[in-house]
Design an enzyme around this catalytic site. Sequence first.
Site, PDB file in Angstrom:
ATOM      1  N   ASN A 111       0.848  -1.191   0.000  1.00 10.71           N
ATOM      2  CA  ASN A 111       0.000   0.000   0.000  1.00 10.71           C
ATOM      3  C   ASN A 111       0.885   1.244   0.000  1.00 10.71           C
ATOM      4  O   ASN A 111       1.796   1.369   0.833  1.00 10.71           O
ATOM      5  CB  ASN A 111      -0.896   0.024   1.238  1.00 10.71           C
ATOM      6  CG  ASN A 111      -1.744   1.279   1.313  1.00 10.71           C
ATOM      7  OD1 ASN A 111      -2.612   1.499   0.482  1.00 10.71           O
ATOM      8  ND2 ASN A 111      -1.478   2.132   2.300  1.00 10.71           N
ATOM      9  N   GLU A 112       0.644   2.129  -0.958  1.00 12.01           N
ATOM     10  CA  GLU A 112       1.358   3.409  -1.033  1.00 12.01           C
ATOM     11  C   GLU A 112       2.868   3.207  -0.990  1.00 12.01           C
ATOM     12  O   GLU A 112       3.601   3.890  -0.265  1.00 12.01           O
ATOM     13  CB  GLU A 112       0.887   4.352   0.082  1.00 12.01           C
ATOM     14  CG  GLU A 112      -0.588   4.699  -0.044  1.00 12.01           C
ATOM     15  CD  GLU A 112      -1.114   5.620   1.048  1.00 12.01           C
ATOM     16  OE1 GLU A 112      -0.362   5.900   2.007  1.00 12.01           O
ATOM     17  OE2 GLU A 112      -2.271   6.043   0.951  1.00 12.01           O
ATOM     18  N   ASN A 113       3.341   2.237  -1.797  1.00 15.56           N
ATOM     19  CA  ASN A 113       4.774   1.959  -1.828  1.00 15.56           C
ATOM     20  C   ASN A 113       5.560   2.989  -2.626  1.00 15.56           C
ATOM     21  O   ASN A 113       6.786   2.858  -2.774  1.00 15.56           O
ATOM     22  CB  ASN A 113       5.009   0.548  -2.388  1.00 15.56           C
ATOM     23  CG  ASN A 113       4.346  -0.507  -1.523  1.00 15.56           C
ATOM     24  OD1 ASN A 113       3.278  -1.010  -1.876  1.00 15.56           O
ATOM     25  ND2 ASN A 113       4.932  -0.824  -0.389  1.00 15.56           N
TER      26      ASN A 113
END
Length: 826
Positions: free
Chosen positions: A425-427
């Site tokens: 997530n949101e890397n």
Amino acid sequence: MMERKRFWWMLGCLLASAILCEAQQSTRLTQRWEYLRGDLGGIWEAVRPATEGSPESVPLWQQVTLPHCFNATDAVNPDENYYEGPGWYRTLLDVKNPYNSGRTLLHFEGAGQKTTVYVYTTKVAAHTGGYDEWTADITGAVQQFLQSPDAKRFKGKVPLSIRCDNTRDLEMIPSDMSDFNVYGGLYRYVNLVYTPALSFETLHVQAVTDAAGNNGTLSVSAAFRNPGHVFRGTLELRVLDPQNKVVKEIRQDIDIQTGEQQLAGISLKKPVLWSPDQPRLYTIAARITAAGETAEWKDHTGFRHFEFVKQGPFLLNGKRLLLQGTHRHEDHAGVAAAMTEDMIRQEMLLIKNMGANFIRLGHYQQSRIVLQLCDSLGILVWEEIPWCRGGLGGDSYKDQARRMLTHMISQHRNHPAVILWGLGNENDWPGDFPEFDKEKIRGFMSELNTLAHQQDSTRKTTIRRCDFCKDIVDVYSPSIWAGWYRGRYTEYKSESLKEIARVPHFFHAEWGADSHQGRFAEDPEKFIRQVATGKGADERTGDFALTGGNARASKDGDWSESYAVNLVDWHLKEQETMPQLTGTAYWVFKDFSTPLRPENPVPYVNQKGIVARDLTPKEIYYVFQSYWTKTPMAHIYGHGWPVRWGKEGEAKEIRVYSNCTEAELFVNGKSAGMKKRNSQDFPAAGLRWQVPLQTGANQVKVVARNGKETITDEVTWQYQTDTWSAPVKLIVEEDKSFSGNNLRKVRVKAVDEKGVLCLDAASEITFSAAGDGRLIIDQGTASGSRKVQLANGQACIFLRTGSGKGSTVVAATAKGIATGMTTITY
């Protein structure tokens, strides 16, 4: 009525059998625990002889029940950082294993974040990772202790000590830059398990069917716990259909192998299909017998076929299903992550009753209880590992990510509700390491994607918001926050259609708006002219902050429930008009704590929830119901809006959110007319009226009709026509309309120099108390925080009085406004 009783009976049976699914005898260890916040000098300090008041009795421990979280209240304490460090638990076990050469195990359903287990002074296990399940075999250590001279002091009981630690660590996931707390403690259940010498370690069930549901195959495999190296055993396997009828039965002798082995492949003609509307489950009961002792495993599965069609839509069992979802964090008022089974069930039923058929479990593997409820209630699942923000660490970091992905899939792959495994997530969000190398992140994301498909070829992989990795996974969710972090909500559809065209398989996770419960506005969009259009709707660096950057609703809006209602209403009506849309998930179902948002109206709380942190519904809950549910409902918008305002005789908009075909509104006993529902007539699907309100009390009632069925709802509003100037004084008083067991409700109002309530006042209030009672604070709710912003010039808090007589002075202060106080006697 009989159907309802049958549903609850089945739900209870599912949860009860799940506890037994891994062993013949399993007991939750919830009582008689002691807890120490902080560290010990060594394990001896937890078990040494100590008399009350002696130096050996220090440090002092407190009695707790499990589940328990270090951060039950301090996660939302407005005056300090939440605790991140070690903590200890201890108890005495009464070990009575009934099996000859049996194993005694501790099964952890989740503990944060690094955990070490001791029997007396012997270290028996250690685990890194706060969300996956794991088991400690304490058999040898228990036997060794009971045979030692030290056992006499404990009178046959076995001392168990457990050290948990959520200290910040850059080489662990999740990152402390994540927009949620990385909690510590034994915040999920711990089970004492007895097994025979040969028992099941895992049992995997893979149920597959074609889109038409003509043919089903059931593959059953298992790995055995076999420290005694038993060579053969007798396997008994039964498959029961959703009506509890045996459809297949197998009994055979098998060789016990190392690792996972195939047990059976079963074909079924026209299996009963699982779906959100009819979540019908098969039962798999397995027994393995050796040396006269039997281990059992019982679990459930379901047959369903799903497909993400290229460029949409989503198909379930060959038919289009619009995924209507939300998100869940494991977090709750007063307990943080330590939610009991009853709390979890209450939350999941609220989600189902809202009409949701999908949930993203953010941003980590969640309790087995959640997954069991998704199976039985009919809620499709995206579950993910906590590789969330920060970048990419070293070898131990990557090993943990691989291990947590493998464990999540192994432990939850039997659940028919699961359709997506999330890899991150949101890397695209850097910050934990000096280096932020997109190619290395892509390389590791590709490795995880391959690993996930090797572990489970029947599900799809997914990530949210990392455009430079969107081509790696099967399903991609971009960032679209139309009307909150960027742009206006009226741009939602056009932005979504652009994103749908950019990837083969699209899903929209995360959209919504923060709202401060109890804050309403007659004109919630007066700021909207400042917000630019045509600039995209994605969240960018710094957009979540309350200062700086472009004009946006998150910074310049009023955080009212009124604006959130408008935004949700618009999104839901537009989703009905996109036939290629696979689905969406509103962020988030429940307000939750986060260390990144100290300046929010409720400090340290992400307030985008459909319900508050204590599960009290906000107004948007009923907007979702009006679009997503079939059972007739009607809700007058503004139940939590005690005072409306305007000019004498001014027509005010009154809305009703309902899924009924028509509704008639009555104001002060007089009909305002009948309206027909049309989902594309914004707002409120056309169920809105312009009606003058009278100064003072107004009685509002709606009668909604769906064929012959009638639904009513009523609300009383005060209507204020007096205008106000700046607030100069706080008035604190007991709310006599509230009655509770040893509880009093205290309300504060901000008034101007004439004593007129300032309905737009939003100052931060600080509550304090002196006397016999105590304020209920640090709950992370609008009515349970020592510091909280006013909502329409008002705020409240609860006082616990105790059972005896007494009195308490409650005060409220705010910058630039005269302090108010009152004495409450009881």
